[in-house]
Design a protein around this motif. Structure first.
Motif, short mmCIF file in Angstrom:
data_model
loop_
_atom_site.label_atom_id
_atom_site.label_comp_id
_atom_site.label_asym_id
_atom_site.label_seq_id
_atom_site.Cartn_x
_atom_site.Cartn_y
_atom_site.Cartn_z
N LEU A 20 0.82 -1.21 0.00
CA LEU A 20 0.00 0.00 0.00
C LEU A 20 0.85 1.26 0.00
N ALA A 27 -2.53 5.12 -1.89
CA ALA A 27 -2.05 5.02 -0.51
C ALA A 27 -0.54 5.23 -0.38
N ARG A 30 1.45 5.83 3.00
CA ARG A 30 0.59 5.56 4.16
C ARG A 30 1.43 4.95 5.28
N VAL A 35 -2.18 1.79 8.47
CA VAL A 35 -2.57 0.48 7.91
C VAL A 35 -3.12 -0.41 9.03
N CYS A 70 -12.44 -0.88 -0.43
CA CYS A 70 -11.23 -0.09 -0.64
C CYS A 70 -9.98 -0.95 -0.48
N ASP A 71 -8.84 -0.36 -0.80
CA ASP A 71 -7.53 -1.00 -0.67
C ASP A 71 -7.46 -2.36 -1.36
N TYR A 73 -5.89 -4.77 -3.68
CA TYR A 73 -4.54 -4.85 -4.21
C TYR A 73 -4.17 -6.30 -4.46
#
Length: 135
Positions: A20, A27, A30, A35, A70-71, A73
């Motif tokens: 991230l 992100a 971040r 996280v 979200c996020d 990946y």
């Protein structure tokens, strides 16, 4: 074969933070602590290949009326192998079980993947507003 789990204790936070904070356009930079807080406050989906984290997604939700995906990946080495589909199948099943009315997603890519799971452009984007915070 990829397996998906919602057990946050299985997540490799070192790998997740690296992904991230260094490679996810939304992100970059971040902090690790952010996280960790995000994981603690979310429904997490880890995709694993032989126990190794190869993909991740999280859902922020009240569990009744609204969710935010979200996020999402996928490890670059695992892209194209169906990891994103496996993650989205698990997310879709969880959201269907919760029966939330709306799930929001903001993305610059993979629109085709998300469309397979019912995501579409907002019909009335002018009704939505955004509040941002810059520490």
């Amino acid at each position: 074969m990829v397996t998906v789990s919602t057990d946050a204790a299985l997540l490799d936070l070192d790998t997740l933070h690296r992904w991230l904070s260094t490679d996810a356009y939304w992100a970059i930079g971040r902090p690790r602590e952010v996280v960790e807080r995000a994981v603690a406050g979310s429904l997490n989906f880890g995709a694993y290949d032989d126990g190794r984290l190869v993909g991740y997604a999280r859902v922020v939700t009240d569990g009744a009326t609204f969710a935010w995906l979200c996020d999402v990946y996928v490890d670059p080495a695992a892209r194209g192998a169906g990891v994103g589909i496996s993650l989205m199948e698990a997310v879709d099943a969880a959201l269907t079980e919760l029966q939330v009315r709306r799930t929001l997603l903001a993305t610059a890519d993979a629109h085709g993947l998300y469309a397979k799971f019912g995501f579409e452009p907002m019909a009335e984007p002018e009704r939505w507003m955004l509040r941002t915070f810059a520490p």
